[in-house]
Design a protein around this motif. Structure first.
Motif, mmCIF file in Angstrom:
data_model
loop_
_atom_site.group_PDB
_atom_site.id
_atom_site.type_symbol
_atom_site.label_atom_id
_atom_site.label_comp_id
_atom_site.label_asym_id
_atom_site.label_seq_id
_atom_site.Cartn_x
_atom_site.Cartn_y
_atom_site.Cartn_z
ATOM 1 N N PHE A 1 -42.380 17.051 -3.569
ATOM 2 C CA PHE A 1 -41.146 16.276 -3.518
ATOM 3 C C PHE A 1 -40.768 15.991 -1.978
ATOM 4 N N LEU A 2 -41.020 16.979 -1.168
ATOM 5 C CA LEU A 2 -40.554 17.021 0.127
ATOM 6 C C LEU A 2 -41.291 15.935 0.961
ATOM 7 N N LEU A 3 -42.816 15.734 0.604
ATOM 8 C CA LEU A 3 -43.686 14.813 1.233
ATOM 9 C C LEU A 3 -43.554 13.610 0.748
ATOM 10 N N GLY A 4 -42.951 13.339 -0.453
ATOM 11 C CA GLY A 4 -42.795 12.115 -1.254
ATOM 12 C C GLY A 4 -44.325 11.620 -1.719
ATOM 13 N N LEU A 5 -44.916 12.350 -2.215
ATOM 14 C CA LEU A 5 -46.335 12.073 -2.435
ATOM 15 C C LEU A 5 -46.225 11.423 -4.062
ATOM 16 N N ASN A 6 -47.206 10.306 -3.764
ATOM 17 C CA ASN A 6 -47.169 9.587 -5.430
ATOM 18 C C ASN A 6 -48.138 10.224 -6.324
ATOM 19 N N ALA A 7 -47.563 11.350 -7.088
ATOM 20 C CA ALA A 7 -48.328 12.021 -7.947
ATOM 21 C C ALA A 7 -47.396 12.129 -9.379
ATOM 22 N N GLU A 8 -48.168 11.786 -10.341
ATOM 23 C CA GLU A 8 -47.370 11.771 -11.829
ATOM 24 C C GLU A 8 -46.764 13.381 -12.065
ATOM 25 N N THR A 9 -45.440 13.203 -12.398
ATOM 26 C CA THR A 9 -45.129 14.353 -12.618
ATOM 27 C C THR A 9 -44.774 14.463 -14.324
ATOM 28 N N ILE A 10 -44.054 15.717 -14.723
ATOM 29 C CA ILE A 10 -44.086 15.865 -15.967
ATOM 30 C C ILE A 10 -42.695 14.926 -16.547
ATOM 31 N N GLY A 11 -41.734 14.649 -15.795
ATOM 32 C CA GLY A 11 -40.874 13.935 -15.854
ATOM 33 C C GLY A 11 -41.368 12.287 -16.223
ATOM 34 N N ASP A 12 -42.405 12.284 -15.302
ATOM 35 C CA ASP A 12 -42.816 10.657 -15.301
ATOM 36 C C ASP A 12 -43.591 10.585 -16.714
ATOM 37 N N ARG A 13 -44.251 11.383 -17.212
ATOM 38 C CA ARG A 13 -44.828 11.299 -18.686
ATOM 39 C C ARG A 13 -44.034 11.486 -19.628
ATOM 40 N N PHE A 14 -43.210 12.333 -19.855
ATOM 41 C CA PHE A 14 -42.352 12.817 -20.941
ATOM 42 C C PHE A 14 -40.926 12.567 -20.912
ATOM 43 N N GLY A 15 -40.619 12.090 -19.740
ATOM 44 C CA GLY A 15 -39.201 11.745 -19.667
ATOM 45 C C GLY A 15 -38.137 13.014 -19.694
ATOM 46 N N THR A 16 -37.137 12.623 -19.933
ATOM 47 C CA THR A 16 -36.104 14.043 -19.824
ATOM 48 C C THR A 16 -36.394 15.053 -20.900
ATOM 49 N N ILE A 17 -36.471 16.269 -20.175
ATOM 50 C CA ILE A 17 -36.860 17.267 -21.159
ATOM 51 C C ILE A 17 -35.720 17.762 -22.159
ATOM 52 N N ASN A 18 -36.271 18.022 -23.295
ATOM 53 C CA ASN A 18 -35.162 18.143 -24.386
ATOM 54 C C ASN A 18 -34.677 19.595 -24.321
ATOM 55 N N ALA A 19 -33.817 19.930 -23.684
ATOM 56 C CA ALA A 19 -33.082 21.185 -23.288
ATOM 57 C C ALA A 19 -32.246 21.459 -24.804
ATOM 58 N N VAL A 20 -32.434 21.061 -25.904
ATOM 59 C CA VAL A 20 -31.641 21.444 -27.107
ATOM 60 C C VAL A 20 -32.297 22.733 -27.964
ATOM 61 N N PHE A 21 -31.969 23.807 -28.143
ATOM 62 C CA PHE A 21 -32.515 24.677 -29.058
ATOM 63 C C PHE A 21 -33.037 23.865 -30.305
ATOM 64 N N PRO A 22 -34.383 23.929 -30.820
ATOM 65 C CA PRO A 22 -34.804 23.280 -31.899
ATOM 66 C C PRO A 22 -34.094 23.657 -33.084
ATOM 67 N N SER A 23 -33.915 22.800 -34.239
ATOM 68 C CA SER A 23 -33.105 23.182 -35.429
ATOM 69 C C SER A 23 -34.228 23.734 -36.436
ATOM 70 N N PHE A 24 -33.937 24.315 -37.282
ATOM 71 C CA PHE A 24 -34.607 24.950 -38.622
ATOM 72 C C PHE A 24 -35.025 23.742 -39.401
ATOM 73 N N THR A 25 -36.313 23.595 -39.584
ATOM 74 C CA THR A 25 -36.745 22.397 -40.374
ATOM 75 C C THR A 25 -37.791 22.855 -41.512
ATOM 76 N N VAL A 26 -37.884 22.691 -42.515
ATOM 77 C CA VAL A 26 -38.866 22.972 -43.686
ATOM 78 C C VAL A 26 -39.670 21.700 -43.717
ATOM 79 N N PRO A 27 -41.040 21.902 -43.576
ATOM 80 C CA PRO A 27 -41.953 20.548 -43.682
ATOM 81 C C PRO A 27 -42.181 20.229 -45.021
ATOM 82 N N GLU A 28 -42.754 19.097 -45.253
ATOM 83 C CA GLU A 28 -43.140 18.499 -46.571
ATOM 84 C C GLU A 28 -44.428 19.260 -46.941
ATOM 85 N N VAL A 29 -44.506 20.023 -48.021
ATOM 86 C CA VAL A 29 -45.894 20.625 -48.227
ATOM 87 C C VAL A 29 -46.450 20.307 -49.647
ATOM 88 N N THR A 30 -47.693 19.774 -49.524
ATOM 89 C CA THR A 30 -48.277 19.526 -50.753
ATOM 90 C C THR A 30 -49.770 20.158 -51.210
#
Length: 559
Positions: free
Chosen positions: A215-244
């Motif tokens: 960050f301080l040296l301004g190096l050109n290296a891929e970060t987590i934000g570059d690859r995944f975008g904004t981190i989803n900081a919302v607690f996940p909801s309870f979901t029941v998957p479709e099972v067969t």
């Protein structure tokens, strides 16, 4: 009532006498482990093909319930390296919904294993098998991180091990010097800190320094934000998957592998904690806790989790004394991602790759592998087979083949230690051993027309064929055949069946079979399988003298 109490989670046992002093220790340890868990949860999730937030929330949800419902005072749960390749493979083949279903199925399997009280038996999975697949996982993780470590820019066309390395060497010209420097720096920092002190969280310090430098040296290296975008900081909801039924069938092998890995690693972790503290974990309760945690992790859209050896050891060293330290660690991680997710986004991918390269080398256990290569050839075969299959095929096949191969070799060893042969009756050739043994056959008077053979060792399926054609090898058909079993501690169904066939062969030849020195355990098995009814209670004896008395009675009846 007593049997139910065995499944009571340790948390509910220790909370009865909990104090403020204990809470202070658990709070400090929990925060310490939480800090250590952040980069590892991120790295393992990303390497598995999941998102960073899924890694953190897995450590939050599964970590909480592993401590809350488990059987260890010190266990810390979350994503681990052992799951990386199996998760990656499931997502690639069945999608993320398939992973959720497999995780829930694995949780159910773990609960069933705990209720069936097989926790103490998981430790019997052969050491060459666990060493082989753990080292194989390390090699696969190492290979998967080279691209990010060097900052190579190419589209992966195949997840296969050989294809991956072909792609790496074919695209070395795309190396990003900044990424490579950050990755190498991360590895160097970890190694230096490890030499300085084991109490300093080397992974955390390395990530912080590498991120700050980028960050301080301004190096050109891929970060987590570059690859995944904004981190989803919302607690996940309870979901029941479709099972067969089709999905269950397709995912069952993967679920078994997840369950085995979770069970093995969690119990190994608990054993490590016991060794560091002198405590004793409850293995079956631990499996139930692991199962419940994975079921909930699946329903909240997270990835599989288990007890993490490194984080558990960190918890012990940091002063954790009850499962509340693990719960505190989960709460800390939850607060961190909810309020400080922006810090995650600036972490360089090369730094995470550096952390995983160190972790993968640790998993390879090069010294352990080298030591095992000097073991008996059968162990080396199991080790190398499991190791190679993990790398070339997949972990599911490696575990299955490794366990089966080890079981077959165990059968062979059991047959090797069990022997059967004719007793030497020549009194003039008494050995010192026979003189010391008053029950030695050479010390007895054996009537003419009687053969005495003895079995030494467990009479299992691997040695059942020893009775085949025994009468033919004798030559002259005996009137009575005494089979001594004083050194047979156990007999299984196959051994009993062989004994039954041998009895029928003797009967057709006009030979009476008499068993001598039958121990309580084999006797109970023979009685349960109705063999005693077949041969007659009078022909089952517990001592050679009684067998000889019965033999003389038979010979007198034949006169």
């Amino acid at each position: 009532m007593a049997s139910k109490e065995r499944f009571v989670p340790v948390f509910f046992e220790v909370i009865r006498n909990y104090s403020l002093a204990l809470f202070k220790k658990d709070l400090f340890a929990g925060i310490t482990v939480g800090i250590v868990a952040v980069p590892l949860a991120l790295a393992f999730a990303i390497a598995s093909g999941a998102t960073p937030s899924q890694g953190i929330f897995t450590a939050v949800i599964a970590g909480f319930f592993i401590s809350f419902l488990g059987g260890s005072r010190y266990q810390i749960g979350g994503p681990t390296g052992a799951f990386v390749i199996i998760i990656y493979g499931i997502i690639a083949q069945h999608g993320y919904d398939g992973l959720i279903i497999a995780t829930i199925m694995a949780g159910i399997i773990l609960i069933c294993l705990g209720i069936a009280r097989v926790g103490s038996f998981i430790k019997f999975i052969p050491y060459p098998v666990t060493t082989g697949f753990t080292a194989g996982i390390g090699v696969v993780i190492f290979s998967s991180q080279i691209k990010d470590f060097l900052g190579l820019t190419y589209k992966e066309t195949s997840p296969e091990f050989i294809d991956k390395w072909i792609s790496i060497f074919s695209n070395l010209s795309t190396i990003n010097i900044s990424s490579a420097a950050i990755g190498a720096g991360t590895v160097i920092i970890i190694l230096i800190i490890r030499k300085m002190s084991t109490n300093i969280p080397s992974h955390v310090v390395a990530i912080v320094i590498s991120t700050a430098a980028c960050f301080l040296l301004g190096l050109n290296a891929e970060t987590i934000g570059d690859r995944f975008g904004t981190i989803n900081a919302v607690f996940p909801s309870f979901t029941v998957p479709e099972v067969t039924i089709e999905k269950i069938r397709a995912l069952f092998p993967a679920a078994i592998t997840i369950a085995l890995l979770a069970g093995i690693e969690s119990l190994l972790s608990a054993v490590v904690a016991d060794g560091m503290t002198g405590s004793h974990h409850k293995s079956n309760t631990e499996l139930i806790g692991q199962g419940a945690a994975n079921i909930l992790s699946g329903f909240f859209g997270c990835i599989p989790a288990t007890g993490a050896i490194a984080r558990t050891a960190t918890n012990v060293r940091a002063g954790g004394v009850t499962p509340l330290s693990g719960i505190t660690h989960a709460v800390f991680l939850c607060l961190f991602i909810l309020f400080f997710s922006f810090l995650i986004e600036i972490i360089p991918m090369a730094a995470l790759a550096g952390v995983l390269l160190v972790v993968s080398v640790d998993m390879m256990g090069i010294k352990n592998m080298a030591n095992l290569l000097s073991s008996p050839k059968s162990d080396v075969v199991v080790l190398l087979t499991t190791f190679i299959l993990t790398i070339v095929i997949d972990l599911t096949a490696a575990v299955q083949v490794g366990v089966v191969l080890a079981a077959l070799l165990f059968m062979k060893r059991m047959s090797d230690v069990t022997s059967m042969g004719k007793i030497n009756f020549d009194v003039s050739e008494k050995t010192a051993k026979n003189i010391a043994d008053p029950d030695a056959t050479s010390n007895k008077e054996i009537p003419e027309g009687v053969e005495v053979y003895e079995i030494n060792g467990p009479f299992f399926f691997g040695v059942a064929d020893m009775l085949i054609n025994t009468l033919e090898h004798i030559g002259k058909t005996p009137k009575v055949f005494i089979l001594r079993m004083r050194n047979v501690p156990a007999i299984d169904a196959t051994g009993e069946h062989a004994l039954e066939n041998f009895y029928n062969t003797c009967k057709k030849a006009g030979t009476q079979l008499v068993l001598s020195g039958v121990n309580p355990a084999p006797y109970a098995t023979l009685k349960k399988m109705h063999f005693i009814e077949m041969i007659g209670e009078e022909n089952i004896t517990n001592h050679i003298d009684k067998a000889l008395i019965r033999t003389r009675e038979i010979l007198k009846e034949l006169e």
